[in-house]
Write an enzyme that holds these catalytic residues in place. Structure first.
Site, PDB file in Angstrom:
ATOM      1  N   SER A 144       0.860  -1.179   0.000  1.00 50.50           N
ATOM      2  CA  SER A 144       0.000   0.000   0.000  1.00 50.50           C
ATOM      3  C   SER A 144       0.898   1.230   0.000  1.00 50.50           C
ATOM      4  O   SER A 144       1.748   1.374   0.883  1.00 50.50           O
ATOM      5  CB  SER A 144      -0.884  -0.047   1.249  1.00 50.50           C
ATOM      6  OG  SER A 144      -1.748   1.057   1.297  1.00 50.50           O
ATOM      7  N   LYS A 175      -0.858  -0.846  -4.502  1.00 55.03           N
ATOM      8  CA  LYS A 175      -2.113  -0.156  -4.175  1.00 55.03           C
ATOM      9  C   LYS A 175      -1.792   1.300  -3.892  1.00 55.03           C
ATOM     10  O   LYS A 175      -0.962   1.597  -3.023  1.00 55.03           O
ATOM     11  CB  LYS A 175      -2.756  -0.823  -2.955  1.00 55.03           C
ATOM     12  CG  LYS A 175      -3.856  -0.026  -2.277  1.00 55.03           C
ATOM     13  CD  LYS A 175      -4.627  -0.890  -1.297  1.00 55.03           C
ATOM     14  CE  LYS A 175      -4.800  -0.238   0.050  1.00 55.03           C
ATOM     15  NZ  LYS A 175      -5.553  -1.106   0.990  1.00 55.03           N
ATOM     16  N   LYS A 205      -2.924   4.882  -2.482  1.00 52.82           N
ATOM     17  CA  LYS A 205      -3.885   5.607  -1.672  1.00 52.82           C
ATOM     18  C   LYS A 205      -4.286   6.846  -2.468  1.00 52.82           C
ATOM     19  O   LYS A 205      -3.399   7.545  -3.001  1.00 52.82           O
ATOM     20  CB  LYS A 205      -3.252   6.002  -0.335  1.00 52.82           C
ATOM     21  CG  LYS A 205      -3.026   4.803   0.591  1.00 52.82           C
ATOM     22  CD  LYS A 205      -4.357   4.221   1.028  1.00 52.82           C
ATOM     23  CE  LYS A 205      -4.197   3.318   2.238  1.00 52.82           C
ATOM     24  NZ  LYS A 205      -5.523   2.785   2.662  1.00 52.82           N
ATOM     25  N   ASP A 232      -7.160   2.888  -3.284  1.00 55.78           N
ATOM     26  CA  ASP A 232      -7.940   2.871  -2.043  1.00 55.78           C
ATOM     27  C   ASP A 232      -8.208   4.308  -1.595  1.00 55.78           C
ATOM     28  O   ASP A 232      -7.272   5.066  -1.320  1.00 55.78           O
ATOM     29  CB  ASP A 232      -7.162   2.122  -0.947  1.00 55.78           C
ATOM     30  CG  ASP A 232      -7.953   1.958   0.345  1.00 55.78           C
ATOM     31  OD1 ASP A 232      -9.097   2.437   0.429  1.00 55.78           O
ATOM     32  OD2 ASP A 232      -7.399   1.333   1.278  1.00 55.78           O
ATOM     33  N   GLU A 247     -11.110   0.568  -3.952  1.00 55.86           N
ATOM     34  CA  GLU A 247     -11.481   0.201  -2.583  1.00 55.86           C
ATOM     35  C   GLU A 247     -12.148   1.370  -1.856  1.00 55.86           C
ATOM     36  O   GLU A 247     -11.609   2.482  -1.819  1.00 55.86           O
ATOM     37  CB  GLU A 247     -10.196  -0.230  -1.867  1.00 55.86           C
ATOM     38  CG  GLU A 247     -10.358  -0.789  -0.475  1.00 55.86           C
ATOM     39  CD  GLU A 247      -9.000  -1.221   0.109  1.00 55.86           C
ATOM     40  OE1 GLU A 247      -8.012  -1.378  -0.665  1.00 55.86           O
ATOM     41  OE2 GLU A 247      -8.928  -1.383   1.334  1.00 55.86           O
ATOM     42  N   ASP A 263     -14.089  -2.186   2.069  1.00 53.77           N
ATOM     43  CA  ASP A 263     -13.223  -2.417   3.223  1.00 53.77           C
ATOM     44  C   ASP A 263     -14.023  -1.985   4.467  1.00 53.77           C
ATOM     45  O   ASP A 263     -14.719  -2.824   5.074  1.00 53.77           O
ATOM     46  CB  ASP A 263     -11.921  -1.613   3.040  1.00 53.77           C
ATOM     47  CG  ASP A 263     -10.993  -1.633   4.258  1.00 53.77           C
ATOM     48  OD1 ASP A 263     -11.359  -2.217   5.292  1.00 53.77           O
ATOM     49  OD2 ASP A 263      -9.888  -1.044   4.198  1.00 53.77           O
ATOM     50  N   LYS A 288     -10.367  -7.896   6.896  1.00 54.01           N
ATOM     51  CA  LYS A 288      -9.484  -7.570   8.027  1.00 54.01           C
ATOM     52  C   LYS A 288     -10.158  -8.136   9.269  1.00 54.01           C
ATOM     53  O   LYS A 288     -11.259  -7.695   9.624  1.00 54.01           O
ATOM     54  CB  LYS A 288      -9.355  -6.050   8.174  1.00 54.01           C
ATOM     55  CG  LYS A 288      -8.609  -5.358   7.040  1.00 54.01           C
ATOM     56  CD  LYS A 288      -8.676  -3.854   7.202  1.00 54.01           C
ATOM     57  CE  LYS A 288      -7.884  -3.139   6.115  1.00 54.01           C
ATOM     58  NZ  LYS A 288      -8.117  -1.674   6.167  1.00 54.01           N
ATOM     59  N   GLY A 320      -4.585  -4.977   5.440  1.00 58.55           N
ATOM     60  CA  GLY A 320      -3.506  -4.769   6.402  1.00 58.55           C
ATOM     61  C   GLY A 320      -3.771  -3.523   7.213  1.00 58.55           C
ATOM     62  O   GLY A 320      -4.431  -2.595   6.731  1.00 58.55           O
TER      63      GLY A 320
HETATM   64  C1  NPQ Z   1      -6.685   0.277   4.455  1.00 61.42           C
HETATM   65  N1  NPQ Z   1      -4.397  -0.109   5.364  1.00 61.42           N
HETATM   66  O1  NPQ Z   1      -6.662  -0.668   3.709  1.00 61.42           O
HETATM   67  C2  NPQ Z   1      -5.667   0.471   5.586  1.00 61.42           C
HETATM   68  C3  NPQ Z   1      -5.692   1.800   6.122  1.00 61.42           C
HETATM   69  C4  NPQ Z   1      -4.743   2.202   7.177  1.00 61.42           C
HETATM   70  C5  NPQ Z   1      -2.302  -0.856   4.456  1.00 61.42           C
HETATM   71  O2  NPQ Z   1      -3.644   0.709   3.397  1.00 61.42           O
HETATM   72  C6  NPQ Z   1      -2.074   3.185  11.310  1.00 61.42           C
HETATM   73  C7  NPQ Z   1      -2.915   2.148  11.620  1.00 61.42           C
HETATM   74  C8  NPQ Z   1      -2.092   3.691  10.059  1.00 61.42           C
HETATM   75  C9  NPQ Z   1      -3.802   1.632  10.682  1.00 61.42           C
HETATM   76  C10 NPQ Z   1      -2.995   3.707   7.813  1.00 61.42           C
HETATM   77  C11 NPQ Z   1      -3.506  -0.008   4.348  1.00 61.42           C
HETATM   78  C12 NPQ Z   1      -2.970   3.189   9.091  1.00 61.42           C
HETATM   79  C13 NPQ Z   1      -3.828   2.150   9.414  1.00 61.42           C
HETATM   80  C14 NPQ Z   1      -3.877   3.196   6.876  1.00 61.42           C
HETATM   81  C15 NPQ Z   1      -4.701   1.666   8.435  1.00 61.42           C
HETATM   82  O3  NPQ Z   1      -7.582   1.074   4.331  1.00 61.42           O
HETATM   83 MG    MG Z   2      -8.695   0.093   2.739  1.00 57.75          MG
END
Ligand code: NPQ
Ligand code: MG
Length: 371
Positions: A136, A162, A164, A190, A215, A240, A264, A292
């Protein structure tokens, strides 16, 4: 199994680089660990709630309090006698707080499986021994910097990128990454719910770039909006944040809100509910993939076990430890040929390295059953 005590630990994990999403920039991961101590074995789990309630309404401080004040007293109600399968029913009277509940259940499950000598992957029914690893990539200051970061991850062997996105950082970075790295790389985006239904025409601008999925473009509660959006885009919609249970997955699929689901365990209240989400999606012909939450090796190990289930057919957000941390709490997970092996030792297969934990821990609290 009889629980002697439960320890709640807070750990401050510095990130290797700031991670910017549509909801903010993170530089430190505030991790809440749960350690369940029984005469036979010790179980570990990680609560995925972030320090601030930005991804969801849950946050680490609240998860800590709800565990100490509401969840653990219910877990201890039978004098500490417990099975992992009985944890969710015992905690069900407490509304919400799924990330906190998930961590309590996972720690009991790890202790139970370590005592029985059974790996979590086998217990859950995993059929895959290696998990395809994606990464990500946060929102960057400029497109050239983004291309540099993505190039580095592709060199590291990640099998899927991926990006953001948020309003003002969407079509341009996606188009640039597609143009620079070609049509063969697996690419997805995402939004973490940064858009509204009024943005449908704008988001259709992503359609020419062959994304695997988009996403969570709209807010968590707007499942119907995702169904509307799905009819206007050719890019598949993946949910998600909106998928908080197997029931929610069933309904979202039924109304056409998503063609793909991100799983998740924290978000849905545990690994056992996560398996039910997997099963609901499999029955509907909807592929899933492992999300994640910047987990340390504790959460990552358990996520790998779950991601071994057969309907996890898209690349995961389970990256190598070094994507996020210079020093992980466990032995580091490494990406080889674009995959990470599923741990095969009992339970989650790992535990914190005591010296590393001692160095990074900021707070510890021990709770015991009474009587
Ligand atoms: C998601 N994760 O899929 C999340 C969002 C996310 C890997 O993109 C600290 C703790 C920072 C949890 C940043 C990924 C974070 C977090 C992003 C979760 O939407
Ligand atoms: Mg997400």
């Amino acid at each position: 199994m009889k629980i002697e005590s439960v320890e709640l630990l807070r750990v401050g994990m510095p990130l290797v680089s700031p991670f910017r999403t549509s909801f903010g920039t993170q530089t430190l991961r505030d991790v809440l660990l749960v350690r369940v101590i029984t005469p036979e074995a010790e179980g570990w789990a990680e609560c995925v709630a972030m320090a601030d309630p930005l991804y969801s309404s849950e946050y680490a401080g609240a998860a800590h309090r709800v565990m100490a004040d509401h969840l653990l007293p219910r877990l201890f109600a039978a004098g500490g006698e417990v099975t992992a399968a009985a944890v969710a029913p015992a905690l069900a009277p407490v509304r919400g707080h799924r990330m906190a509940k998930a961590a309590v259940e996972a720690a009991v499950l790890d202790a139970e499986l370590k005592a029985a000598g059974v790996p979590l992957s086998r217990h859950l029914g995993a059929t895959q021994s290696h998990i395809v690893s994606g990464v990500s990539v946060g929102i960057h200051e400029s497109v050239p910097e983004l291309l540099n970061t993505v190039g580095g991850y592709l060199t590291d062997g990640y099998a899927r990128i991926k990006l953001k996105i948020e309003p003002g950082w969407d079509i341009e970075p996606v188009a640039a990454v597609r143009k620079h790295f070609g049509d063969d790389i697996l690419l997805q985006a995402d939004a973490n719910s940064a858009y509204t239904r009024a943005d449908a025409r704008h988001l259709a601008g992503l359609d020419p770039y062959g994304l695997l999925l988009l996403e969570q473009p709209l807010e968590e509660e707007d499942v119907a909006g995702h169904a509307e959006l799905a009819r206007l885009l050719t890019t598949p919609i993946c949910l998600d944040e909106s998928i908080v249970s197997a029931q929610a997955a069933h309904e979202a699929i039924r109304i056409g809100a998503c063609a793909i689901v991100n799983i998740k365990p924290g978000r849905v209240g545990g690994y056992l509910e996560a398996r039910r989400v997997h099963d609901v999606c499999a029955a509907a012909g909807v592929p899933v993939w492992a999300g994640g939450m910047l987990e340390t090796g504790i959460g990552r190990a358990a996520n790998l076990a779950l991601a071994g289930l057969p309907n996890f057919t898209l690349p995961s957000d389970i990256s190598g430890s070094d994507r996020y941390y210079r020093q992980d709490l466990t032995e580091p997970f490494r990406v080889t040929d674009g995959t990470i092996p599923v741990p095969d030792a009992p339970g989650i297969g790992v535990a914190p390295i005591p010296e590393v934990l001692d160095q990074l821990v900021t707070q510890r609290e021990t709770l015991r059953p009474t009587g």
